[in-house]
Design an enzyme around this catalytic site. Sequence first.
Site, PDB file in Angstrom:
ATOM      1  N   GLU A 170       0.820  -1.201   0.000  1.00  0.00           N
ATOM      2  CA  GLU A 170       0.000   0.000   0.000  1.00  0.00           C
ATOM      3  C   GLU A 170       0.857   1.256   0.000  1.00  0.00           C
ATOM      4  OE1 GLU A 170      -3.802  -1.935   2.306  1.00  0.00           O
ATOM      5  OE2 GLU A 170      -2.250  -1.026   3.513  1.00  0.00           O
ATOM      6  N   CYS A 192       3.233   8.457   1.039  1.00  0.00           N
ATOM      7  CA  CYS A 192       3.863   7.544   1.993  1.00  0.00           C
ATOM      8  C   CYS A 192       4.089   6.215   1.263  1.00  0.00           C
ATOM      9  CB  CYS A 192       2.933   7.384   3.199  1.00  0.00           C
ATOM     10  SG  CYS A 192       3.522   6.222   4.429  1.00  0.00           S
ATOM     11  N   CYS A 226       6.684  -6.931   7.210  1.00  0.00           N
ATOM     12  CA  CYS A 226       7.789  -6.331   7.945  1.00  0.00           C
ATOM     13  C   CYS A 226       8.285  -7.335   8.972  1.00  0.00           C
ATOM     14  CB  CYS A 226       7.306  -5.064   8.666  1.00  0.00           C
ATOM     15  SG  CYS A 226       8.624  -4.142   9.498  1.00  0.00           S
ATOM     16  N   CYS A 241       6.848  -4.851  15.690  1.00  0.00           N
ATOM     17  CA  CYS A 241       6.415  -3.928  16.746  1.00  0.00           C
ATOM     18  C   CYS A 241       4.978  -4.298  17.130  1.00  0.00           C
ATOM     19  CB  CYS A 241       6.478  -2.491  16.258  1.00  0.00           C
ATOM     20  SG  CYS A 241       8.133  -1.987  15.750  1.00  0.00           S
ATOM     21  N   CYS A 271       1.814  -2.273  15.879  1.00  0.00           N
ATOM     22  CA  CYS A 271       1.688  -1.973  14.449  1.00  0.00           C
ATOM     23  C   CYS A 271       1.088  -3.141  13.684  1.00  0.00           C
ATOM     24  CB  CYS A 271       3.059  -1.640  13.877  1.00  0.00           C
ATOM     25  SG  CYS A 271       3.047  -1.376  12.090  1.00  0.00           S
ATOM     26  N   GLU A 306      10.416  -2.001   6.800  1.00  0.00           N
ATOM     27  CA  GLU A 306      11.489  -1.243   7.436  1.00  0.00           C
ATOM     28  C   GLU A 306      12.502  -0.869   6.345  1.00  0.00           C
ATOM     29  OE1 GLU A 306      12.474   0.315  10.111  1.00  0.00           O
ATOM     30  OE2 GLU A 306      14.464   0.541   9.212  1.00  0.00           O
ATOM     31  N   ASN A 356       9.136   6.094  20.210  1.00  0.00           N
ATOM     32  CA  ASN A 356       7.944   5.461  20.786  1.00  0.00           C
ATOM     33  C   ASN A 356       8.016   5.034  22.245  1.00  0.00           C
ATOM     34  OD1 ASN A 356       6.808   5.724  18.260  1.00  0.00           O
ATOM     35  ND2 ASN A 356       7.202   3.624  17.660  1.00  0.00           N
ATOM     36  N   CYS A 387      -0.936   5.635  10.033  1.00  0.00           N
ATOM     37  CA  CYS A 387       0.273   4.975  10.513  1.00  0.00           C
ATOM     38  C   CYS A 387      -0.054   3.674  11.216  1.00  0.00           C
ATOM     39  CB  CYS A 387       0.997   5.842  11.534  1.00  0.00           C
ATOM     40  SG  CYS A 387       1.450   7.440  10.932  1.00  0.00           S
TER      41      CYS A 387
END
Length: 376
Positions: A113, A126, A133, A137, A140, A189, A244, A361
């Site tokens: 995306e 973006c 990934c 995390c 996410c 990443e 974070n 995000c």
Amino acid sequence: MSEPTATALPVTEPLPVPAPAKLVDVASLSREKLALFLSEQLGERPFRAAQLYRWLHQRGATSFDEMTDLSKALREKLKVQAEIVPLVKDLEQRSVDGTIKYRFKTREGRYIEAVYMPSEDRKTLCVSTQVGCAMACSFCMTGTLGLKRNLTAGEIVAQVHAVNREVRRNENLETFRPLTNLVFMGMGEPLHNFENLKTALAILQSEEGPNFSHRHITVSTVGLVPMIERFGQETDVKLAISLNASTDEQRSQTMPVNRKWNIAALLDACRKFPLRQGRRITFEYVLLKGFNDSDADAHRLKELLRDIPAKVNLIPYNENPGLGFQTTGEERAEEFRAILAEAHVAAYIRKNRGRDIAGACGQLANRDETAAEAPT
Ligand code: SAH
């Protein structure tokens, strides 16, 4: 002597089959490598490389046939030895705030995306760098997918070409490159796919290509410390760090990468990062209710960033069903910001864009299998 029987034939080793000639993925080649390919493999003169490169990266051509100022003979030669790997737009979702999430299908049927965010003074895309990934995390959505594969340089750049095309058409623009800014904050990443990222950046920044300025490109990383150093040496675009958390305990709980490179190691790499005049490193800080959004967190954060030219983007958490975190309220976010501001740490509460289309995000996650028809 008896005749050998069929069963005597070795069955474990199949007969060698000649491998099909591998086509060269021309849109993934840097300008220099494309020139070498044309001269060495196709025996063409150097200016042909410039022509082909412009077709690929200025116009975003998706087939050799549309390259009408190349001779038919050359186009045929290209078709035999090279290919433009398709990345096909397969779904778009429009948010009430103008954000558009584009879903693209890779040749083998995976999804990635890219999110278009227009505002008054810029048009930002973006971009994704991997399918899935590996960083895992826990807050996410993309992190729940695991890594499927790296995107090629051509696929990274193709997102930009495709959305440029869409914007030109939707907004009735003449400019061949309506996008003004790129952020590498989509799926994946970026520094975990560094070689392809680097080639993609070189293409995107090239004058004969889309010609983006280094000032208008930001790459965000989870904090792969050794790669931050290389990134600083080998590229000139802006750096963002997904911090974070204000303590290692917190950060290791949600970001497994912190168990390998902790906050001290990460900030050390940031201090050594070669910053251009007047530039700062952006620190992203996702506010998780009751987890990392207390006054004490804000004070610790301010201390951590004390000697780094920094800007903090506070990101209100976009809730994902099943991940178990909640959004910090607006008032709390503002109090958090004020503590940083008092200490002269520039902090901004990022507007949430595209939440209604799960395009915000940490919400990018199209599973191949489900290929959701409707937004979830
Ligand atoms: N892997 C890179 C690039 C992705 S950037 C990186 O981690 O920096 C995506 C940003 O969105 C990161 O700053 C991440 O911390 C943030 N994020 C992830 N999930 C989120 C969520 N659910 N809500 C808000 N921000 C989120």
